[in-house]
Write a protein that holds these residues in place. Structure first.
Motif, mmCIF file in Angstrom:
data_model
loop_
_atom_site.group_PDB
_atom_site.id
_atom_site.type_symbol
_atom_site.label_atom_id
_atom_site.label_comp_id
_atom_site.label_asym_id
_atom_site.label_seq_id
_atom_site.Cartn_x
_atom_site.Cartn_y
_atom_site.Cartn_z
ATOM 1 N N GLY B 40 -10.755 60.014 24.751
ATOM 2 C CA GLY B 40 -11.972 60.775 24.560
ATOM 3 C C GLY B 40 -12.619 60.636 23.196
ATOM 4 N N GLN B 41 -12.101 59.719 22.376
ATOM 5 C CA GLN B 41 -12.634 59.518 21.033
ATOM 6 C C GLN B 41 -13.157 58.093 20.875
ATOM 7 O OE1 GLN B 41 -12.561 62.187 18.735
ATOM 8 N NE2 GLN B 41 -11.864 63.273 20.566
ATOM 9 N N GLY B 42 -13.921 57.888 19.801
ATOM 10 C CA GLY B 42 -14.334 56.542 19.483
ATOM 11 C C GLY B 42 -13.227 55.811 18.740
ATOM 12 N N PRO B 43 -13.296 54.486 18.677
ATOM 13 C CA PRO B 43 -12.283 53.728 17.934
ATOM 14 C C PRO B 43 -12.281 54.099 16.458
ATOM 15 C CG PRO B 43 -13.569 52.278 19.377
ATOM 16 C CD PRO B 43 -14.264 53.610 19.362
ATOM 17 N N GLU B 44 -11.098 54.113 15.851
ATOM 18 C CA GLU B 44 -10.951 54.366 14.426
ATOM 19 C C GLU B 44 -10.287 53.167 13.759
ATOM 20 O OE1 GLU B 44 -10.677 59.255 14.339
ATOM 21 O OE2 GLU B 44 -9.177 58.038 13.351
ATOM 22 N N PHE B 45 -10.853 52.760 12.635
ATOM 23 C CA PHE B 45 -10.404 51.579 11.912
ATOM 24 C C PHE B 45 -8.969 51.726 11.413
ATOM 25 C CE2 PHE B 45 -10.602 48.002 9.125
ATOM 26 C CZ PHE B 45 -10.005 48.383 7.938
ATOM 27 N N LEU B 46 -8.193 50.664 11.587
ATOM 28 C CA LEU B 46 -6.839 50.614 11.037
ATOM 29 C C LEU B 46 -6.748 49.617 9.888
ATOM 30 C CD1 LEU B 46 -4.665 50.651 14.298
ATOM 31 C CD2 LEU B 46 -5.098 52.557 12.728
ATOM 32 N N THR B 47 -7.096 48.338 10.170
ATOM 33 C CA THR B 47 -6.910 47.317 9.156
ATOM 34 C C THR B 47 -7.795 46.117 9.438
ATOM 35 O OG1 THR B 47 -5.233 46.007 7.957
ATOM 36 C CG2 THR B 47 -4.975 46.203 10.353
ATOM 37 N N TYR B 48 -8.009 45.283 8.397
ATOM 38 C CA TYR B 48 -8.945 44.166 8.470
ATOM 39 C C TYR B 48 -8.357 42.930 7.791
ATOM 40 C CZ TYR B 48 -12.910 41.450 6.539
ATOM 41 O OH TYR B 48 -13.772 40.457 6.146
ATOM 42 N N PHE B 49 -8.485 41.791 8.465
ATOM 43 C CA PHE B 49 -8.061 40.505 7.914
ATOM 44 C C PHE B 49 -9.250 39.562 7.805
ATOM 45 C CE2 PHE B 49 -3.415 40.668 8.112
ATOM 46 C CZ PHE B 49 -3.197 41.713 8.990
ATOM 47 N N GLN B 50 -9.285 38.831 6.707
ATOM 48 C CA GLN B 50 -10.179 37.685 6.615
ATOM 49 C C GLN B 50 -9.277 36.471 6.500
ATOM 50 O OE1 GLN B 50 -13.492 38.013 3.912
ATOM 51 N NE2 GLN B 50 -13.606 35.808 3.645
ATOM 52 N N ASN B 51 -9.289 35.638 7.532
ATOM 53 C CA ASN B 51 -8.280 34.567 7.676
ATOM 54 C C ASN B 51 -6.892 35.209 7.623
ATOM 55 O OD1 ASN B 51 -10.145 32.312 7.900
ATOM 56 N ND2 ASN B 51 -10.624 32.722 5.755
ATOM 57 N N GLU B 52 -6.009 34.745 6.752
ATOM 58 C CA GLU B 52 -4.668 35.322 6.727
ATOM 59 C C GLU B 52 -4.533 36.480 5.750
ATOM 60 O OE1 GLU B 52 -5.520 32.365 5.792
ATOM 61 O OE2 GLU B 52 -4.908 32.080 3.693
ATOM 62 N N ALA B 53 -5.575 36.737 4.979
ATOM 63 C CA ALA B 53 -5.519 37.789 3.961
ATOM 64 C C ALA B 53 -5.869 39.150 4.550
ATOM 65 C CB ALA B 53 -6.481 37.440 2.829
ATOM 66 N N GLN B 54 -4.999 40.117 4.303
ATOM 67 C CA GLN B 54 -5.266 41.483 4.733
ATOM 68 C C GLN B 54 -6.060 42.170 3.626
ATOM 69 O OE1 GLN B 54 -1.753 43.850 5.563
ATOM 70 N NE2 GLN B 54 -2.831 45.172 6.987
#
Lengths: 112, 116
Positions: B40-54
């Protein structure tokens, strides 16, 4: 902190009955406002991106508009297959991040 | 494949078990995101990668959550010692360009995790 509020939480329409879904937002510099459609048990499906106030985009029965404080998703003559949850999300300039901040979504039901 | 794929689609774990969720982004996509969606909720951000870098892991709710993308393509989200509050749908998304882009994110179907 970016915030997105969608209203109403749920909307029931008769087939052919046009209406609008609202998305109010606060961000520190908008880098895009996104509309997604989500069907039960599936991931969000991209619909539109709007970047600046006054911009409008259309796709079939859907039209998205943007002001400095809110966005509307207008649905013209909806059909039962338009029934889904519609999510609004924003991306801001703050931080080294491309994350999206979502609202809770609006559940649309269109009766035949 | 044409879109983002995730596996497994459904996972049931007993409280305290470790789980690993996999994401295959669209081929060639630089950016990869993990989101958590409660009922019942919208998605919430956990983590982000650009290529192999977090580049951002500020949304991970605790140190029991760990994500990696060692070769810049497939990503795994690992949850150690699962708790009932971890029950949710975990969504993966990818985008064709990196930081500073305005491009849309394309989502996978999600993994529904149920912790008993």
């Amino acid at each position: 902190e970016d915030q997105v509020t969608q209203s109403p939480e749920a909307l029931r329409l008769q087939e052919g009955e046009s209406s609008s879904l609202n998305c109010s937002y606060t961000v520190s510099g908008l880098r895009g406002l996104f509309w997604y459609r989500q069907d039960p048990g599936k991931g969000p499906e991209f619909l539109f991106t709007l970047y600046s106030a006054g911009e409008e985009k259309e796709k079939e029965r859907l039209k998205a508009t943007l002001t400095k404080k809110e966005s509307f998703l207008h649905i013209t003559a909806p059909k039962p297959e338009d029934s889904a949850t519609y999510l609004c999300a924003v991306r801001s300039h703050t931080g080294a991040n491309s994350k999206l901040t979502f609202g809770k979504g609006i559940t649309l039901s269109v009766r035949p | 494949g044409a879109g983002v794929s995730q596996s497994p689609r459904y996972k049931v774990a007993k409280r305290g078990q470790d789980v690993a969720l996999r994401c295959d982004p669209i081929s060639g996509h630089v950016s990869l995101f993990w989101y958590q969606q409660a009922l019942g909720q919208g998605p919430e951000f956990l983590t982000y990668f650009q290529n192999e870098a977090q580049l951002d892991k500020s949304g991970l709710p605790s140190d029991r959550f760990f994500a990696e993308r060692p070769e810049g393509s497939v990503s795994t989200l690992k949850i150690q010692r699962t708790q009932q509050e971890d029950s949710a749908v975990y969504l993966c998304a990818s985008s064709s360009t990196g930081e500073g882009s305005y491009n849309e994110q394309f989502f996978g179907p999600g993994t529904r995790l149920t912790v008993l």
